[in-house]
Scaffold this active site. Structure first.
Site, PDB file in Angstrom:
ATOM      1  N   LYS A  93      29.609  66.332  19.295  1.00  0.00           N
ATOM      2  CA  LYS A  93      30.596  67.051  18.496  1.00  0.00           C
ATOM      3  C   LYS A  93      30.866  66.198  17.256  1.00  0.00           C
ATOM      4  CE  LYS A  93      34.645  66.916  17.750  1.00  0.00           C
ATOM      5  NZ  LYS A  93      34.539  67.070  16.297  1.00  0.00           N
ATOM      6  N   GLU A 122      34.419  52.899  19.744  1.00  0.00           N
ATOM      7  CA  GLU A 122      34.387  52.081  18.528  1.00  0.00           C
ATOM      8  C   GLU A 122      35.547  52.585  17.678  1.00  0.00           C
ATOM      9  OE1 GLU A 122      34.478  50.836  15.415  1.00  0.00           O
ATOM     10  OE2 GLU A 122      32.706  51.919  14.720  1.00  0.00           O
ATOM     11  N   CYS A 140      35.010  50.834   9.075  1.00  0.00           N
ATOM     12  CA  CYS A 140      35.782  50.107  10.081  1.00  0.00           C
ATOM     13  C   CYS A 140      35.568  48.601   9.963  1.00  0.00           C
ATOM     14  CB  CYS A 140      35.389  50.593  11.461  1.00  0.00           C
ATOM     15  SG  CYS A 140      33.622  50.784  11.625  1.00  0.00           S
ATOM     16  N   GLU A 174      45.045  50.182   9.468  1.00  0.00           N
ATOM     17  CA  GLU A 174      43.844  50.453   8.664  1.00  0.00           C
ATOM     18  C   GLU A 174      44.225  51.353   7.491  1.00  0.00           C
ATOM     19  OE1 GLU A 174      39.475  50.977  10.428  1.00  0.00           O
ATOM     20  OE2 GLU A 174      40.966  52.076  11.539  1.00  0.00           O
TER      21      GLU A 174
HETATM   22  P1  NAD Z   1      39.870  60.807  14.488  1.00  0.00           P
HETATM   23  O1  NAD Z   1      39.873  59.817  15.574  1.00  0.00           O
HETATM   24  O2  NAD Z   1      40.943  61.849  14.497  1.00  0.00           O
HETATM   25  O3  NAD Z   1      38.470  61.612  14.475  1.00  0.00           O
HETATM   26  C1  NAD Z   1      37.238  61.056  14.880  1.00  0.00           C
HETATM   27  C2  NAD Z   1      36.474  62.096  15.720  1.00  0.00           C
HETATM   28  O4  NAD Z   1      37.249  62.421  16.871  1.00  0.00           O
HETATM   29  C3  NAD Z   1      36.227  63.432  15.009  1.00  0.00           C
HETATM   30  O5  NAD Z   1      34.995  63.974  15.446  1.00  0.00           O
HETATM   31  C4  NAD Z   1      37.354  64.299  15.520  1.00  0.00           C
HETATM   32  O6  NAD Z   1      37.070  65.684  15.475  1.00  0.00           O
HETATM   33  C5  NAD Z   1      37.446  63.831  16.954  1.00  0.00           C
HETATM   34  N1  NAD Z   1      38.732  64.088  17.601  1.00  0.00           N
HETATM   35  C6  NAD Z   1      39.965  64.071  17.035  1.00  0.00           C
HETATM   36  N2  NAD Z   1      40.898  64.380  17.974  1.00  0.00           N
HETATM   37  C7  NAD Z   1      40.229  64.578  19.142  1.00  0.00           C
HETATM   38  C8  NAD Z   1      40.624  64.915  20.465  1.00  0.00           C
HETATM   39  N3  NAD Z   1      41.895  65.132  20.780  1.00  0.00           N
HETATM   40  N4  NAD Z   1      39.665  65.035  21.404  1.00  0.00           N
HETATM   41  C9  NAD Z   1      38.359  64.829  21.103  1.00  0.00           C
HETATM   42  N5  NAD Z   1      37.923  64.511  19.871  1.00  0.00           N
HETATM   43  C10 NAD Z   1      38.855  64.374  18.901  1.00  0.00           C
HETATM   44  O7  NAD Z   1      39.864  60.044  13.135  1.00  0.00           O
HETATM   45  P2  NAD Z   1      40.284  60.635  11.705  1.00  0.00           P
HETATM   46  O8  NAD Z   1      41.508  61.479  11.760  1.00  0.00           O
HETATM   47  O9  NAD Z   1      39.072  61.267  11.152  1.00  0.00           O
HETATM   48  O10 NAD Z   1      40.662  59.302  10.964  1.00  0.00           O
HETATM   49  C11 NAD Z   1      41.907  58.682  11.231  1.00  0.00           C
HETATM   50  C12 NAD Z   1      41.774  57.201  11.152  1.00  0.00           C
HETATM   51  O11 NAD Z   1      40.825  56.772  12.155  1.00  0.00           O
HETATM   52  C13 NAD Z   1      41.181  56.674   9.857  1.00  0.00           C
HETATM   53  O12 NAD Z   1      42.121  56.544   8.845  1.00  0.00           O
HETATM   54  C14 NAD Z   1      40.635  55.362  10.329  1.00  0.00           C
HETATM   55  O13 NAD Z   1      41.680  54.427  10.380  1.00  0.00           O
HETATM   56  C15 NAD Z   1      40.135  55.639  11.715  1.00  0.00           C
HETATM   57  N6  NAD Z   1      38.693  55.916  11.704  1.00  0.00           N
HETATM   58  C16 NAD Z   1      37.889  54.940  12.137  1.00  0.00           C
HETATM   59  C17 NAD Z   1      36.526  55.142  12.094  1.00  0.00           C
HETATM   60  C18 NAD Z   1      35.588  54.099  12.550  1.00  0.00           C
HETATM   61  O14 NAD Z   1      34.487  53.995  12.033  1.00  0.00           O
HETATM   62  N7  NAD Z   1      35.945  53.342  13.548  1.00  0.00           N
HETATM   63  C19 NAD Z   1      35.994  56.329  11.623  1.00  0.00           C
HETATM   64  C20 NAD Z   1      36.860  57.327  11.208  1.00  0.00           C
HETATM   65  C21 NAD Z   1      38.212  57.098  11.272  1.00  0.00           C
END
Ligand code: NAD
Length: 482
Positions: free
Chosen positions: A175, A251, A285, A386
């Site tokens: 996903k 991660e 990250c 972050e």
């Molecule tokens: P997020 O954790 O909301 O999203 C990451 C993934 O998880 C996406 O595919 C999203 O659709 C999915 N997701 C979100 N809620 C979910 C749930 N309840 N169940 C299953 N899957 C779910 O991250 P974001 O909102 O895109 O970003 C928020 C913060 O996260 C950023 O500002 C950053 O600090 C961090 N981030 C870190 C990385 C990394 O490389 N570690 C990448 C993106 C974001």
């Protein structure tokens, strides 16, 4: 606009969502709609798990050399289609074209690396104390793996997870992030073209991830969840999986200290800081988030760094020479604004930037100026959370002990950097920093050959290296008497 409402790939077929609904993917530089993609649901996720579970017996029995050939085909096709894939990444994620090209090459490298690692899933024969008994250790694919990926490296993070899944003999469902499903759709077209058997890798695009996440956690046929994203969502998935004793690899981002001692090669430290901080417009990250400069070099370093950053071109991305693009979305933009305002309200000094950037032709885009803040205190948001944007917060320090204590003070532990010519100090820092990846005089760390992942709240498990394959294998002990 490219209208495609059949973007689920299940059992080797492109399909619409069960609801027949779709959602729009936006270019963050212009806010124009790039494409409409299928809005999958929990029912679609369940159908994808069905397909993966059906494909598992045969794929897990496919000889490793045959799986390797397919993975290498996929790598070749990625490189053959580099320009088209880079353009897709650039348009949906906003990163400049040159960086998008590097991302495609990086993604291909994971398929090459794991094609070979899959041939080395070695077990063990353990010496037995009985002449008529043998002790064997097998390593076997864990089963159906679920991958949930973020938007910041929409191709490479998927490759880093899916390549070891396939090499291990597991089947999977991805996903992708709702902001950037188009790169994943392109990758799945390549899987199809490369001849990956139906059901081995399935794709569910969706706008609302929560019901799909719940479905994956609750479905007993899902043997493993591999996630990259925020700490909050990682915790949510891990707690659900924990109730069912389902293994997870997480991660979850970091808050990297970037420490420069007076004896360092300052020119190199400035260049490495720029690479670490501003790659992907600060949305990585691994990126430097807390910059510690030893007091005697603080002013000279700030001056050099600011002069270099001021010259970095900001553009809509597709143009040659761009180094900074837009932030991913309105929420990401507001977070950066909030962090900068909080720092300035608490007494930080802005050396450069600090505001929305106006880019000709992209006036609506989520552009933020590359920003340097000094006189940072530990209670500021930029130093605690972050920021995920092009903001470089700087503080000064006096002793090695003080800086190590401060660098390790947060619950994050993904990456850390130290710049020094003193070999003893380099080793001390490499050992003392509480993070999974350390760069000594080096700001660019990830490679497919080495394990990548975090300590503390930055995650569980490793990606890349032989360790990346291990995440998708079970260990079985067999004792045999005769
Ligand atoms: P997020 O954790 O909301 O999203 C990451 C993934 O998880 C996406 O595919 C999203 O659709 C999915 N997701 C979100 N809620 C979910 C749930 N309840 N169940 C299953 N899957 C779910 O991250 P974001 O909102 O895109 O970003 C928020 C913060 O996260 C950023 O500002 C950053 O600090 C961090 N981030 C870190 C990385 C990394 O490389 N570690 C990448 C993106 C974001």
């Amino acid at each position: 606009m490219n209208e495609s409402t059949r973007t689920l790939f299940i059992d080797g077929q492109w399909r619409p969502a069960a609801s027949e609904g779709f959602f729009a993917v936006e270019n963050p530089a212009t806010l124009e709609t790039l494409a409409l993609v299928s809005n999958g649901s929990a029912a679609d996720a369940s159908a994808a798990v069905d397909a993966a579970a059906r494909a598992f017996p045969q794929w897990s029995q496919t000889p490793p050399r045959q799986r390797a050939r397919l993975l290498r085909n996929i790598a070749d096709l990625l490189l053959d289609n580099k320009d088209r894939l880079a353009k897709t990444i650039c348009l949906e994620n906003g990163k400049p074209m040159a960086q998008a090209h590097v991302e495609v090459e990086f993604a291909a490298e994971f398929f090459c690396w794991f094609a070979e690692e899959g041939k080395r899933m070695r077990g063990e024969i353990v010496p037995s104390n009985f002449s008529a008994k043998r002790r064997l250790v097998f390593r076997q694919p864990i089963g159906v793996a679920v991958v949930i990926s973020p938007w910041n490296l929409p191709l490479a993070i998927v490759a880093r997870k899916v390549a070891p899944v396939l090499a291990a003999g597991c089947t999977c469902v991805l996903k992708p992030a709702e902001q950037t499903p188009l790169s994943a759709i392109e990758l799945w077209k390549i899987f199809d073209q490369a001849g990956l058997p139906g059901g081995v890798a399935n794709l569910v695009t969706a706008l609302d991830p929560a019901p799909i996440g719940r479905e994956f956690v609750e479905d007993d046929r899902v043997a493993k969840i591999s996630f990259t994203g925020s700490v909050e969502v990682g915790r949510l998935l891990a707690s659900g999986a924990g109730k069912r004793l389902k293994p997870v690899s997480l991660e979850l981002g970091g808050h990297a200290p970037f420490i420069v001692f007076s004896d360092a090669d300052l020119e190199n430290a400035v260049e490495q800081l720029i690479a670490s901080k501003f790659r992907n417009t600060g949305q990585t990250c691994l990126g430097a988030n807390r910059i510690y400069l030893e007091a005697p070099i603080h002013d000279a370093f700030c001056e050099r760094f600011a002069a270099r950053v001021a010259a970095m071109p900001i553009t809509g991305g597709l143009e040659d020479g761009a180094l900074i693009g837009p932030l991913i979305d309105s929420a990401g933009f507001k977070k950066v604004e909030r962090h900068v305002k909080d720092a300035l309200d608490k007494g930080a000094v802005c050396l450069l930037g600090g505001k929305r950037a106006m880019v000709p032709g992209c006036e609506k885009g989520y552009f933020f100026q590359p920003t340097i803040l000094k006189n940072i205190r530990e209670d500021m948001l930029v130093w605690q959370e972050e920021t995920f944007g092009p903001v470089a917060p700087i503080a000064s320090f006096h002793t090695e002990e003080e800086v190590v204590r401060s660098a390790n003070a947060l619950r994050y532990g993904l990456s850390g950097y130290a710049f020094t010519r003193d070999l003893g100090r380099a080793f001390r820092l490499a050992e003392a920093l509480e993070c999974g990846v350390v760069g000594i005089n080096d700001g660019v760390t990830p490679v497919p050959e080495c394990p990548f992942g975090g300590m503390k709240n930055s995650g569980i498990g490793r990606e890349g290296g032989w360790q990346g394959l291990d995440e998708f294998l079970e260990t079985k002990y067999v004792t045999m008497a005769f």
